[in-house]
Design a protein around this motif. Sequence first.
Motif, PDB file in Angstrom:
ATOM      1  N   ALA A  59       6.441  18.782 -42.785  1.00  0.00           N
ATOM      2  CA  ALA A  59       7.237  17.662 -41.957  1.00  0.00           C
ATOM      3  C   ALA A  59       8.741  18.066 -42.561  1.00  0.00           C
ATOM      4  O   ALA A  59       8.979  18.801 -43.588  1.00  0.00           O
ATOM      5  CB  ALA A  59       7.335  16.313 -42.676  1.00  0.00           C
ATOM      6  N   LYS A  60       9.485  18.118 -41.624  1.00  0.00           N
ATOM      7  CA  LYS A  60      11.166  18.499 -41.683  1.00  0.00           C
ATOM      8  C   LYS A  60      11.759  17.095 -41.681  1.00  0.00           C
ATOM      9  O   LYS A  60      11.956  16.365 -40.601  1.00  0.00           O
ATOM     10  CB  LYS A  60      11.442  19.581 -40.913  1.00  0.00           C
ATOM     11  CG  LYS A  60      12.997  19.969 -41.136  1.00  0.00           C
ATOM     12  CD  LYS A  60      13.240  21.312 -40.365  1.00  0.00           C
ATOM     13  CE  LYS A  60      14.832  21.609 -40.780  1.00  0.00           C
ATOM     14  NZ  LYS A  60      14.803  22.429 -42.042  1.00  0.00           N
ATOM     15  N   VAL A  61      12.516  16.765 -42.619  1.00  0.00           N
ATOM     16  CA  VAL A  61      13.150  15.562 -42.499  1.00  0.00           C
ATOM     17  C   VAL A  61      14.718  15.588 -42.842  1.00  0.00           C
ATOM     18  O   VAL A  61      15.215  16.068 -43.483  1.00  0.00           O
ATOM     19  CB  VAL A  61      12.756  14.700 -43.703  1.00  0.00           C
ATOM     20  CG1 VAL A  61      13.357  13.200 -43.767  1.00  0.00           C
ATOM     21  CG2 VAL A  61      11.260  14.359 -43.738  1.00  0.00           C
ATOM     22  N   GLU A  62      15.226  15.064 -41.876  1.00  0.00           N
ATOM     23  CA  GLU A  62      16.703  15.038 -42.033  1.00  0.00           C
ATOM     24  C   GLU A  62      17.255  13.266 -41.827  1.00  0.00           C
ATOM     25  O   GLU A  62      16.869  12.599 -41.027  1.00  0.00           O
ATOM     26  CB  GLU A  62      17.521  15.761 -40.820  1.00  0.00           C
ATOM     27  CG  GLU A  62      17.226  17.291 -40.674  1.00  0.00           C
ATOM     28  CD  GLU A  62      17.940  17.971 -39.745  1.00  0.00           C
ATOM     29  OE1 GLU A  62      18.851  17.036 -38.734  1.00  0.00           O
ATOM     30  OE2 GLU A  62      17.582  18.880 -39.471  1.00  0.00           O
ATOM     31  N   ASN A  81      18.234  16.757 -46.459  1.00  0.00           N
ATOM     32  CA  ASN A  81      17.646  17.915 -45.608  1.00  0.00           C
ATOM     33  C   ASN A  81      16.440  18.082 -46.401  1.00  0.00           C
ATOM     34  O   ASN A  81      16.758  18.696 -47.429  1.00  0.00           O
ATOM     35  CB  ASN A  81      18.594  18.927 -45.234  1.00  0.00           C
ATOM     36  CG  ASN A  81      19.432  18.411 -44.070  1.00  0.00           C
ATOM     37  OD1 ASN A  81      19.101  18.160 -42.836  1.00  0.00           O
ATOM     38  ND2 ASN A  81      20.573  18.092 -44.508  1.00  0.00           N
ATOM     39  N   ASP A  83      12.279  19.872 -46.513  1.00  0.00           N
ATOM     40  CA  ASP A  83      11.055  20.544 -45.930  1.00  0.00           C
ATOM     41  C   ASP A  83       9.759  20.090 -46.774  1.00  0.00           C
ATOM     42  O   ASP A  83       9.931  20.284 -48.010  1.00  0.00           O
ATOM     43  CB  ASP A  83      11.088  21.767 -45.866  1.00  0.00           C
ATOM     44  CG  ASP A  83      12.082  22.322 -44.616  1.00  0.00           C
ATOM     45  OD1 ASP A  83      12.217  21.838 -43.635  1.00  0.00           O
ATOM     46  OD2 ASP A  83      12.978  23.282 -45.126  1.00  0.00           O
ATOM     47  N   GLN A  95       8.058  19.454 -51.772  1.00  0.00           N
ATOM     48  CA  GLN A  95       9.289  19.079 -51.023  1.00  0.00           C
ATOM     49  C   GLN A  95      10.191  19.888 -51.542  1.00  0.00           C
ATOM     50  O   GLN A  95      10.451  19.998 -52.837  1.00  0.00           O
ATOM     51  CB  GLN A  95       9.604  17.689 -50.762  1.00  0.00           C
ATOM     52  CG  GLN A  95       9.739  16.982 -52.078  1.00  0.00           C
ATOM     53  CD  GLN A  95      10.020  15.534 -51.898  1.00  0.00           C
ATOM     54  OE1 GLN A  95       9.495  14.791 -50.954  1.00  0.00           O
ATOM     55  NE2 GLN A  95      10.960  14.770 -52.821  1.00  0.00           N
ATOM     56  N   ASN A 240      11.973   9.591 -34.763  1.00  0.00           N
ATOM     57  CA  ASN A 240      13.357   9.458 -34.974  1.00  0.00           C
ATOM     58  C   ASN A 240      13.355   7.865 -35.195  1.00  0.00           C
ATOM     59  O   ASN A 240      12.746   6.911 -34.467  1.00  0.00           O
ATOM     60  CB  ASN A 240      14.319   9.800 -33.637  1.00  0.00           C
ATOM     61  CG  ASN A 240      14.120  11.167 -33.679  1.00  0.00           C
ATOM     62  OD1 ASN A 240      14.017  12.061 -34.558  1.00  0.00           O
ATOM     63  ND2 ASN A 240      14.144  11.608 -32.404  1.00  0.00           N
ATOM     64  N   SER A 260      17.363   8.584 -39.186  1.00  0.00           N
ATOM     65  CA  SER A 260      16.372   9.746 -39.731  1.00  0.00           C
ATOM     66  C   SER A 260      15.838  10.181 -38.749  1.00  0.00           C
ATOM     67  O   SER A 260      15.174   9.630 -37.600  1.00  0.00           O
ATOM     68  CB  SER A 260      15.387   8.933 -40.850  1.00  0.00           C
ATOM     69  OG  SER A 260      14.493   8.017 -39.926  1.00  0.00           O
ATOM     70  N   ASN A 261      15.456  11.582 -38.719  1.00  0.00           N
ATOM     71  CA  ASN A 261      14.771  12.631 -37.898  1.00  0.00           C
ATOM     72  C   ASN A 261      13.622  13.148 -38.619  1.00  0.00           C
ATOM     73  O   ASN A 261      14.065  13.955 -39.547  1.00  0.00           O
ATOM     74  CB  ASN A 261      15.754  13.304 -37.201  1.00  0.00           C
ATOM     75  CG  ASN A 261      16.959  12.457 -36.590  1.00  0.00           C
ATOM     76  OD1 ASN A 261      16.660  12.033 -35.390  1.00  0.00           O
ATOM     77  ND2 ASN A 261      17.974  12.695 -37.261  1.00  0.00           N
ATOM     78  N   THR A 262      12.260  13.107 -38.174  1.00  0.00           N
ATOM     79  CA  THR A 262      11.074  13.656 -38.767  1.00  0.00           C
ATOM     80  C   THR A 262      10.556  14.395 -37.914  1.00  0.00           C
ATOM     81  O   THR A 262      10.229  13.974 -36.774  1.00  0.00           O
ATOM     82  CB  THR A 262      10.431  12.782 -39.494  1.00  0.00           C
ATOM     83  OG1 THR A 262      11.154  12.022 -40.445  1.00  0.00           O
ATOM     84  CG2 THR A 262       9.419  13.436 -40.446  1.00  0.00           C
ATOM     85  N   TYR A 264       7.052  16.929 -37.341  1.00  0.00           N
ATOM     86  CA  TYR A 264       5.847  17.241 -37.859  1.00  0.00           C
ATOM     87  C   TYR A 264       5.425  18.672 -37.248  1.00  0.00           C
ATOM     88  O   TYR A 264       5.464  18.713 -35.925  1.00  0.00           O
ATOM     89  CB  TYR A 264       4.888  16.023 -37.821  1.00  0.00           C
ATOM     90  CG  TYR A 264       5.138  14.910 -38.412  1.00  0.00           C
ATOM     91  CD1 TYR A 264       4.975  14.631 -39.758  1.00  0.00           C
ATOM     92  CD2 TYR A 264       6.058  14.075 -37.667  1.00  0.00           C
ATOM     93  CE1 TYR A 264       5.428  13.437 -40.437  1.00  0.00           C
ATOM     94  CE2 TYR A 264       6.329  12.822 -38.340  1.00  0.00           C
ATOM     95  CZ  TYR A 264       5.942  12.445 -39.747  1.00  0.00           C
ATOM     96  OH  TYR A 264       6.420  11.342 -40.290  1.00  0.00           O
TER      97      TYR A 264
END
Length: 289
Positions: A59-62, A81, A83, A95, A240, A260-262, A264
Amino acid sequence: MKKLLMAMAAGTLTLGLAACNETAEPTEGTSEEKQSDLTAEEVYEKALTASQEMKSAEAKVEMDQKISIPSQEVEMNTNTNMDMEMTLDPMALHQKGTMAMSAAGGEEMSMEIEVYMTEDGTMYMLDPQGEQWIKMTGAVPGLDQLTQNQPDPSEQLEQLQEYAQDMKFEQNENEYILKLTADGEKFNELIKQTLQEQLPPEALEQMGEEEQKALENMNINELQYEMYVDKETFNMTVMNMVMSMTMEEQGETLNIDIDSNTAYENINGIEKIEVPQEVIDSAVELPQQ
């Protein structure tokens, strides 16, 4: 933790069941041969099954978070930010990323974050200042209770269905898109109930009177979800969320805004998360509390 992820996915999808018999509206540029006739309910059921079968993911989370106290002209902004690689049963993760914090009129502070959590709950965290690995055994108090107490997705289905206010069900070439704007006022009671059910009993017992009042005085003002579901696998590929909430504590109003934006990927593609031997060898163990 797996139940938590499943419940989050199920809960978000369930909110769209007000339009359960509608097929997805094609977005501009979606070719006719790629258009699907599945209804929102059918997509939900298939996505729920896929979430139950998820064993691992990247997952990449911003996330942007703003906390403000208007009466004191205090404002704190945090940008994260991250990963992440994770396996869900048993739970383990790695992470790595950055967190930047800034206050109104102040300088921005940025720090590097890297964490490993093993299947037995041991945590290795890199100290961003000294570049020293720190080992914490039993570093996640109440993890077992938190995992066990997650609501069942079927219960989420029953609880959340009545809370949908407005939802769009769309599709592009490769994904279904569910967009929801939820009535925050209707969500307040549910959010409080969910928090009380999911927090470990000892955490609730340790809450002071002011903290309990803050929880009671929490209000969700705005809640928006946007979810993308792969047409072939029915795995969730993007989630999102935009949320605005206020809390009252000691006569002060605290505003919290989260965007937030995730994303997968590599779902079920991770066999095991290994902590590098050099991390294990160099880590300094903190004494247990």
